[in-house]
Scaffold this motif. Structure first.
Motif, PDB file in Angstrom:
ATOM      1  N   VAL A  11       0.850  -1.185   0.000  1.00 45.45           N
ATOM      2  CA  VAL A  11       0.000   0.000   0.000  1.00 45.45           C
ATOM      3  C   VAL A  11       0.892   1.243   0.000  1.00 45.45           C
ATOM      4  N   ALA A  12       0.607   2.175  -0.877  1.00 46.74           N
ATOM      5  CA  ALA A  12       1.373   3.421  -0.889  1.00 46.74           C
ATOM      6  C   ALA A  12       1.120   4.182   0.410  1.00 46.74           C
ATOM      7  N   TYR A  13       2.152   4.880   0.897  1.00 47.93           N
ATOM      8  CA  TYR A  13       1.975   5.648   2.130  1.00 47.93           C
ATOM      9  C   TYR A  13       2.670   6.996   2.043  1.00 47.93           C
ATOM     10  N   GLN A  14       2.150   7.922   2.826  1.00 49.97           N
ATOM     11  CA  GLN A  14       2.712   9.265   2.876  1.00 49.97           C
ATOM     12  C   GLN A  14       2.646   9.775   4.310  1.00 49.97           C
ATOM     13  N   PHE A  15       3.728  10.380   4.767  1.00 52.23           N
ATOM     14  CA  PHE A  15       3.772  10.925   6.117  1.00 52.23           C
ATOM     15  C   PHE A  15       3.118  12.304   6.163  1.00 52.23           C
ATOM     16  N   TYR A  16       2.584  12.646   7.329  1.00 52.13           N
ATOM     17  CA  TYR A  16       2.096  14.001   7.556  1.00 52.13           C
ATOM     18  C   TYR A  16       2.620  14.511   8.903  1.00 52.13           C
ATOM     19  N   LYS A  17       2.601  15.824   9.069  1.00 54.11           N
ATOM     20  CA  LYS A  17       3.121  16.459  10.278  1.00 54.11           C
ATOM     21  C   LYS A  17       2.016  16.673  11.302  1.00 54.11           C
ATOM     22  N   ILE A  18       2.432  16.889  12.549  1.00 54.88           N
ATOM     23  CA  ILE A  18       1.517  17.291  13.614  1.00 54.88           C
ATOM     24  C   ILE A  18       2.020  18.610  14.196  1.00 54.88           C
ATOM     25  N   ASN A  19       1.110  19.332  14.859  1.00 53.21           N
ATOM     26  CA  ASN A  19       1.500  20.607  15.459  1.00 53.21           C
ATOM     27  C   ASN A  19       1.822  20.432  16.943  1.00 53.21           C
ATOM     28  N   ASP A  20       2.001  21.547  17.652  1.00 55.41           N
ATOM     29  CA  ASP A  20       2.419  21.464  19.049  1.00 55.41           C
ATOM     30  C   ASP A  20       1.300  20.999  19.983  1.00 55.41           C
ATOM     31  N   GLN A  21       0.097  20.787  19.442  1.00 53.95           N
ATOM     32  CA  GLN A  21      -0.993  20.183  20.206  1.00 53.95           C
ATOM     33  C   GLN A  21      -1.201  18.721  19.808  1.00 53.95           C
ATOM     34  N   LEU A  22      -0.278  18.211  18.999  1.00 51.15           N
ATOM     35  CA  LEU A  22      -0.317  16.837  18.491  1.00 51.15           C
ATOM     36  C   LEU A  22      -1.493  16.606  17.539  1.00 51.15           C
ATOM     37  N   ASN A  23      -2.008  17.684  16.987  1.00 53.12           N
ATOM     38  CA  ASN A  23      -3.079  17.595  16.001  1.00 53.12           C
ATOM     39  C   ASN A  23      -2.489  17.516  14.595  1.00 53.12           C
ATOM     40  N   PRO A  24      -3.144  16.811  13.690  1.00 54.59           N
ATOM     41  CA  PRO A  24      -2.576  16.656  12.341  1.00 54.59           C
ATOM     42  C   PRO A  24      -2.613  17.958  11.552  1.00 54.59           C
ATOM     43  N   VAL A  25      -1.564  18.171  10.774  1.00 51.25           N
ATOM     44  CA  VAL A  25      -1.513  19.305   9.850  1.00 51.25           C
ATOM     45  C   VAL A  25      -1.915  18.765   8.482  1.00 51.25           C
ATOM     46  N   ILE A  26      -3.157  19.003   8.110  1.00 58.71           N
ATOM     47  CA  ILE A  26      -3.673  18.459   6.850  1.00 58.71           C
ATOM     48  C   ILE A  26      -3.671  19.573   5.806  1.00 58.71           C
TER      49      ILE A  26
END
Length: 323
Positions: free
Chosen positions: A70-85
């Motif tokens: 399965v193809a995959y891609q990483f994403y970042k989180i912010n200082d509240q551990l919420n995803p940066v979409i």
């Protein structure tokens, strides 16, 4: 008259391991052998072509992803551990979010209203009930003394019957911890942990299920919450990670973020064994990324049901020698 076939019950002989007879915390979820296999189960059943995963997560999640190609891609989180979409999620892709430390339920509720193909990793949030209709999995050994085990909520089950796992060969660290202490069983723990790599999807073993049926979950959850609140009361001002405590929670650890990169080492030298979540993050990120900083400086303090307030006070006194 038709005779009814009965299975002969063994009677007599030696006494088996005696455990309290109770109920599992998630009796209605699918019982599997590992959390990573729960993710594999989801990917197989839903047929996603791609998955988005956070940089800040354990690399064992890549095992089923790569196995199924399965193809995959990483994403970042912010200082509240919420995803940066800041990207568009394709219709045939899914999005995995981790309930970090068991305190991100509100974020999960928000994501459930925004993202169609959402998967929740509750490995760090055993006591957080799954939201209706959201694929969610749990890893039991992150919270309790079991050799393996996972629970899965999914609305589309596999058509084939799964083979049943056996956990007998992976229990030595649990037994040694009782007779000789946790340190004596650590090498066994690592060996038994390695034995879980690349296992096929199996149903939870009878041994693991029996142990999970013997646990006083209400008491375990109460103690975790009490210990967490004690540490938060005394460390909140010094904790660089600022967060709101959910109304209903029972966390995995107390996440203490410090600017001292050697704090974990200091605590380990005092026999307070704190983990690094997660060493693989250093390979996936650059030193300037927030996830790299978290992996290096986030100190997960133990607050589980093994410890009373006197233990928390002892740990707090040691911690305050270095902060």
């Amino acid at each position: 008259m038709q005779k009814t076939k009965t299975t002969l019950r063994t009677m007599g002989g030696y006494y088996e391991l005696q455990l309290a007879v109770g109920k599992e915390f998630y009796p209605n979820l699918i019982r599997l052998n590992t959390g990573r296999n729960a993710l594999e189960y989801i990917l197989k059943q839903k047929g996603y072509a791609k998955i988005y995963i956070p940089y800040f997560t354990c690399d064992v999640l890549l095992e089923p992803i790569k196995k199924l190609d399965v193809a995959y891609q990483f994403y970042k989180i912010n200082d509240q551990l919420n995803p940066v979409i800041d990207f568009e999620i394709e219709p045939d892709a899914c999005f995995l979010y981790t309930n970090y430390f068991g305190i991100k339920q509100e974020t999960i509720k928000c994501l459930s209203r925004q993202i169609k193909n959402l998967i929740i990793d509750n490995s760090q949030a055993f006591f957080s009930a799954p939201l209706p209709g959201i694929d969610t999995f749990y890893s039991c050994r992150k919270f309790f003394g079991v050799p393996d085990g996972a629970y899965l909520q999914i609305n589309k089950k596999l058509s084939r019957k799964l083979p049943v796992d056996s956990s007998v060969s992976r229990c030595s660290h649990l037994l040694k911890s009782i007779e000789f202490g946790v340190e004596a069983g650590y090498s066994d723990f690592k060996r038994n942990n390695d034995a879980l790599v690349n296992n096929e999807i199996r149903s939870m073993s009878p041994l693991t299920q029996r142990i999970l049926s013997s646990i006083n979950y209400e008491e375990c959850a109460r103690i975790r919450k009490r210990n967490f609140e004690f540490l938060h009361k005394h460390l909140q001002a010094q904790n660089l990670f600022k967060f709101d405590i959910p109304d209903d929670y029972s966390p995995m650890v107390y996440p203490f973020l410090s600017a001292d990169r050697d704090l974990k080492l200091h605590l380990i030298q005092k026999k307070i064994f704190v983990a690094t979540y997660w060493p693989n993050v250093f390979k996936w990120t650059t030193s300037k990324m927030y996830e790299n900083y978290l992996a290096r400086c986030m100190v997960p303090l133990p607050i589980d049901h093994r410890y009373n307030l006197q233990d928390m006070f002892f740990m707090l006194n040691i911690l305050q020698q270095f902060i």
